[in-house]
Enzyme design. Structure first.
Site, PDB file in Angstrom:
ATOM      1  N   CYS A   1      30.077 -55.966 -15.381  1.00  0.00           N
ATOM      2  CA  CYS A   1      30.922 -56.590 -14.358  1.00  0.00           C
ATOM      3  C   CYS A   1      30.550 -55.960 -13.018  1.00  0.00           C
ATOM      4  CB  CYS A   1      32.425 -56.393 -14.566  1.00  0.00           C
ATOM      5  SG  CYS A   1      33.230 -57.707 -15.484  1.00  0.00           S
ATOM      6  N   ALA A   2      30.527 -56.781 -12.005  1.00  0.00           N
ATOM      7  CA  ALA A   2      30.190 -56.297 -10.670  1.00  0.00           C
ATOM      8  C   ALA A   2      31.227 -56.792  -9.688  1.00  0.00           C
ATOM      9  CB  ALA A   2      28.814 -56.830 -10.268  1.00  0.00           C
TER      10      ALA A   2
END
Lengths: 246, 376
Positions: free
Chosen positions: B11-12
């Site tokens: 996840c970013a």
């Protein structure tokens, strides 16, 4: 003549393949320009090559690294030197979280601050003793579950209100040693460590590591030594030895 | 298509804000999140943007997702009599969009995953009829209706419902989603973005980040392990958790604590990522009393689990981590710009020379605010 690679827009797989292939062919020195975010640089390389990194390298720098010298002319991100076995990393900036996770050899010199969980699960075996030296301050859980090795925090240029390390300092530590320049707030320590004075052997160890550290960053050794150090040692080498004994 | 290959998970998140209110197009935020491509797995990406509808700044902009045209018709029937729809139009998109700029974040040889099979995407600019707000505030009325649509109008979901802002999200890699929604054609003073790597919940268009309510938007890396408790806490206040993912609670908690209970945002962060009792004991008396009260009153709002979160709202952007920092966050400043991202390189990608770069302490809010004189 060093092999120079312009890494702008280059995906890490391509870059690391280029480096590995060149190492196999006998190349010993690399300069990586325009690095930004490429992961896994230096991973698993077994030769004593030198890699200069211009830019912020991506996560998991030098994982399983076994021999090379990495010079980072920028900050570094999270998880440097995971399970590193041998070599040197010199970061001319700060480093992120989970530095030296399970590191089992080699040296890590950080000019600035280090993040959370520095030196977690670091270990040693006979002459194989890893070392992490940070010029700034550390986040929480520094030296967590440390089983061996040397961790040195200098707190250079920090103001008096900034603690040298965050909370849960040395929690679960059961081997190795942490040297701290200046004082430690004992309320931040984990239950498994105590603060002690240095002995002659410690002085010798510190001198060796800090002389090298000062050389890397052009610092004056006497200035660094002007403040006294204390050390953190684990109270027990087997804190959980009785946990399952019934 | 990628297959049988190692996917480095994560996840970013990335966010950028001009505190002087200067509006920037979406190219930079797309570039920033594209660099962290490998933190996502193609099952969700999205953006929140503030300041994008200056000519309709007084109307609520509803970004809607419909499973099919029937759902759209049903929802429009619902709008009829509930709101005054001033304008409605299809969301401008580029079907089959792919991000094609140079980035070291992604490997061309893996191929691309163009954005296809979107739901029906429509936006509505809405006024609230005066006779509807005799007994409730206008914003309360809008919240009620958003909850009602998400729960009761089959196949209709509200992606965002704020003024002069909007969410642009879907299934795919975030940089492709950004091109799909033509974010290069919008200008905003705050952009936040998210690349998703769903772990516990399905990857679907409504489940992509950001999660929005009124002008609140949340992008989140991590997992809200306390979701069940938070959900039960929110439901009696009228919030309906319908989007099948944990992050939704965070948006509603800010709505409850800041809009309805009027807590300052920093204090709301102290409720969500509360200091440990042992640290509260060490605080000076006044602060100790406040934080103790916050923990006692908002126990059900405490977020557990690993997270780094960026909250967006009309006047600012706030980043914070869980209390023991189990997810990454780097912040930076350059002139009037504030940046926050999962990785420093994602900031350097769009702002190579920075005045200041730092990693915030766990549980501590980093607050970006529009300068006082800036009108929104």
């Amino acid at each position: 003549m060093a092999m120079t690679i312009d890494c702008k827009g280059m995906y890490y797989r391509k870059l690391n393949k280029m480096i590995r292939n060149a190492v196999e062919e006998g190349e010993t020195e690399f300069v990586l320009d325009n690095i930004n975010g490429q992961r896994y640089i230096g991973n698993g390389i077994n030769e004593k090559v030198k890699i200069t990194i211009n830019g912020v390298p991506g996560n998991d720098l030098a994982m399983f690294m076994n021999g090379p010298t990495l010079i980072v002319n920028a900050n570094a991100q999270d998880t440097i030197a995971n399970t590193m076995n041998a070599g040197e990393i010199i970061v001319h900036g700060s480093a992120g979280d989970v530095l030296g996770y399970g590191m089992r050899g080699g040296k890590l010199y950080i000019k600035g601050n280090v993040g959370y969980r520095t030196g977690i699960h670091m270990k040693e075996y006979k002459k194989q003793i890893p070392a992490i030296i940070a010029g700034g301050v550390a986040g929480d859980f520094c030296g967590e579950y440390m089983a061996g090795g040397i961790l040195i925090l200098l707190g250079l240029n920090k103001d008096d209100d900034t603690p040298i390390a965050g909370d849960y300092f040395g929690t679960g530590m059961h081997g190795g040693v942490i040297y701290v320049r200046g004082d430690v707030d004992e309320s931040t320590l984990g239950k498994e460590v105590s603060v002690l004075e240095l002995d002659k052997k410690d002085d010798k160890t510190l001198k060796k590591h800090l002389t090298e550290y000062c050389e890397h960053f052009g610092l004056n050794y006497d200035d660094v030594m002007r403040k006294p150090f204390v050390k953190l040692l684990p109270v027990s080498t087997r804190p959980y030895g009785n946990m399952y004994a019934y | 298509m990628r297959c049988n290959c190692y996917i480095p998970s994560g996840c970013a998140i990335s966010g950028m804000m001009s505190e002087s209110g200067e509006r920037m197009d979406g190219n930079a935020i797309i570039k920033s999140i594209a660099l962290m491509h490998d933190r996502s797995n193609g099952l969700g990406g999205g953006f929140a943007a503030y300041g994008i509808y200056p000519r309709r700044a007084n109307q609520y902009a509803f970004h809607m997702m419909f499973d099919n045209m029937e759902a759209k018709e049903k929802c429009e029937e619902y709008f009829n009599g509930t709101f005054d729809v001033v304008l409605d139009e299809e969301m401008p998109t580029r079907p089959g969009a792919v991000f094609e700029e140079e980035t070291s974040g992604r490997y061309p040889e893996y191929g691309t995953q163009p954005i296809t099979k979107p739901p029906v995407l429509w936006r509505y600019f809405i006024d609230v009829p005066e006779n509807k707000t005799k007994f409730v505030s206008e914003r309360e009325y809008v919240v009620e209706k958003v909850m009602d649509i998400n729960s009761n109008v089959d196949g209709a979901f509200v992606a965002s419902s704020g003024k002069n802002m909007g969410a642009f999200k879907g299934v795919g890699y975030p940089e492709d989603i950004g091109v799909f929604y033509k974010l290069d054609e919008y200008k905003a003073y705050i952009w936040t973005s998210h690349g998703r790597f769903p772990t516990n919940t399905p990857g679907w268009w409504g489940g992509a980040h950001p999660f929005c309510l009124l002008d609140w938007s949340i992008v989140h890396n991590g997992e809200i392990s306390s979701y069940g408790i938070n959900k039960r806490y929110l439901e009696p206040f009228g919030y309906k958790l319908e989007l099948r993912t944990d992050t939704e609670v965070v948006a509603y908690l800010f709505d409850l604590l800041v809009r309805r209970h009027k807590l300052p945002i920093e204090l709301a962060v102290k409720a969500l990522a509360a200091p440990f009792w042992k640290d509260i004991d060490k605080m000076p008396e006044n602060e100790r009393k406040i934080v103790t009260a916050i923990r006692q009153v908002y126990g059900g709002g405490l977020l557990n689990g690993p997270f780094s979160i960026i909250l967006g709202h009309s006047r600012g952007m706030v980043g914070f981590n869980d209390r023991i920092k189990l997810r990454p966050m780097t912040c930076a400043r350059k002139d009037d710009m504030l940046y926050m991202a999962s990785e420093e390189s994602a900031i350097r990608e769009i702002a190579p020379d920075l005045d200041e770069v730092w990693s915030p302490r766990a549980g501590t809010a980093i607050v970006g605010e529009l300068n006082e004189e800036v009108e929104t």
